[in-house]
Design a protein around this motif. Structure first.
Motif, PDB file in Angstrom:
ATOM      1  N   GLN A  19       0.844  -1.200   0.000  1.00 26.48           N
ATOM      2  CA  GLN A  19       0.000   0.000   0.000  1.00 26.48           C
ATOM      3  C   GLN A  19       0.880   1.251   0.000  1.00 26.48           C
ATOM      4  N   PHE A  22       0.499   5.023   2.401  1.00 32.55           N
ATOM      5  CA  PHE A  22       1.056   5.250   3.732  1.00 32.55           C
ATOM      6  C   PHE A  22       2.583   5.315   3.726  1.00 32.55           C
ATOM      7  N   PRO A  29       2.391  10.485   5.734  1.00 30.02           N
ATOM      8  CA  PRO A  29       1.946   9.524   4.724  1.00 30.02           C
ATOM      9  C   PRO A  29       1.704  10.233   3.384  1.00 30.02           C
ATOM     10  N   GLN A  53     -11.019  -2.059   3.895  1.00 29.51           N
ATOM     11  CA  GLN A  53      -9.741  -2.479   4.452  1.00 29.51           C
ATOM     12  C   GLN A  53      -8.897  -1.287   4.927  1.00 29.51           C
ATOM     13  N   LEU A  54      -8.958  -0.160   4.214  1.00 32.52           N
ATOM     14  CA  LEU A  54      -8.137   0.998   4.558  1.00 32.52           C
ATOM     15  C   LEU A  54      -8.864   2.033   5.411  1.00 32.52           C
ATOM     16  N   GLU A  56     -10.307   2.259   8.328  1.00 31.74           N
ATOM     17  CA  GLU A  56      -9.984   2.471   9.737  1.00 31.74           C
ATOM     18  C   GLU A  56      -8.707   3.292   9.922  1.00 31.74           C
ATOM     19  N   THR A  57      -7.718   3.052   9.071  1.00 29.16           N
ATOM     20  CA  THR A  57      -6.471   3.805   9.182  1.00 29.16           C
ATOM     21  C   THR A  57      -6.721   5.295   8.951  1.00 29.16           C
ATOM     22  N   PHE A  58      -7.521   5.623   7.942  1.00 25.79           N
ATOM     23  CA  PHE A  58      -7.851   7.029   7.673  1.00 25.79           C
ATOM     24  C   PHE A  58      -8.699   7.627   8.803  1.00 25.79           C
ATOM     25  N   ARG A  60      -8.771   6.707  11.982  1.00 22.57           N
ATOM     26  CA  ARG A  60      -7.918   6.901  13.166  1.00 22.57           C
ATOM     27  C   ARG A  60      -7.091   8.175  13.060  1.00 22.57           C
ATOM     28  N   ALA A  61      -6.771   8.566  11.832  1.00 23.85           N
ATOM     29  CA  ALA A  61      -5.997   9.793  11.611  1.00 23.85           C
ATOM     30  C   ALA A  61      -6.894  11.030  11.616  1.00 23.85           C
TER      31      ALA A  61
END
Length: 192
Positions: A19, A22, A29, A53-54, A56-58, A60-61
């Motif tokens: 990916q 990031f 990132p 899939q991605l 949650e990462t966004f 959380r930021a």
């Protein structure tokens, strides 16, 4: 001009091998280059269109996220889902950016906005760079949602949208680095 930002960031990064969104660029990132460009162009209301899939990462930021119901459907479908999710937002325009643009900058986006102000008939302000359309850098009027709804079932590429819309083509100099995108690790070398 009231503009909402949409960052398309749900691809597989298959050519990159992992990916890429990031990967670190300027101590952040890679996708943050697009966020910074939007803010530099006075676009503070934005969402990231991505896959489950991605997401949650966004989130959380601290980013607003729109999750595509079917992952990896391509940019036209991501655009459709982003526009549809934001159809009740007050803005008339959507500034669309990919998430893999390390050199994107606010001045480029302001040029698109100024063109839209001058050409009130345009539904899309579509940059042309090195002879190629750049739909993942374009400015879209909310009127294009209706066109998208009409073509989404039978179209599979971005060209179908700008061919079916009132599109203002705007050429940029070959030297403009804001259109550089990262597809493979090799793209980092000598590009800056």
């Amino acid at each position: 001009m009231n503009v909402t930002g949409l960052i398309l960031a749900g691809g597989k990064s298959s050519r990159y091998g992992k990916q890429k969104l990031f990967e670190t660029f300027d101590n952040e990132p890679l996708y943050m280059s697009s966020v910074r460009a939007l803010k530099a162009a006075n676009i503070t209301n934005y969402s990231i269109v991505t896959n489950e899939q991605l997401a949650e990462t966004f989130q959380r930021a601290g980013h607003s996220v729109i999750v595509e119901p079917q992952a990896h459907g391509g940019p036209l479908r991501a655009l459709y889902h982003g526009f549809h999710a934001l159809k009740n937002e007050p803005g008339e325009w959507f500034q669309v950016l990919a998430g893999d643009l390390p050199m994107i900058h606010g001045e480029l986006l302001l040029t698109l906005q100024n063109t839209a102000i001058e050409d009130v008939e345009a539904d899309i302000v579509l940059p042309i760079h090195k002879g190629r359309a750049q739909p993942l850098h374009a400015l879209y009027h909310r009127r294009t949602l209706h066109t998208l709804e009409t073509i989404i079932e039978h179209a599979d590429h971005m060209g179908a949208l700008y061919d079916a819309s009132s599109t203002k083509y705007l050429a940029f100099a070959d030297e403009e680095k804001g259109f550089l995108n990262i597809n493979s690790e090799h793209d980092w070398q000598g590009s800056f």
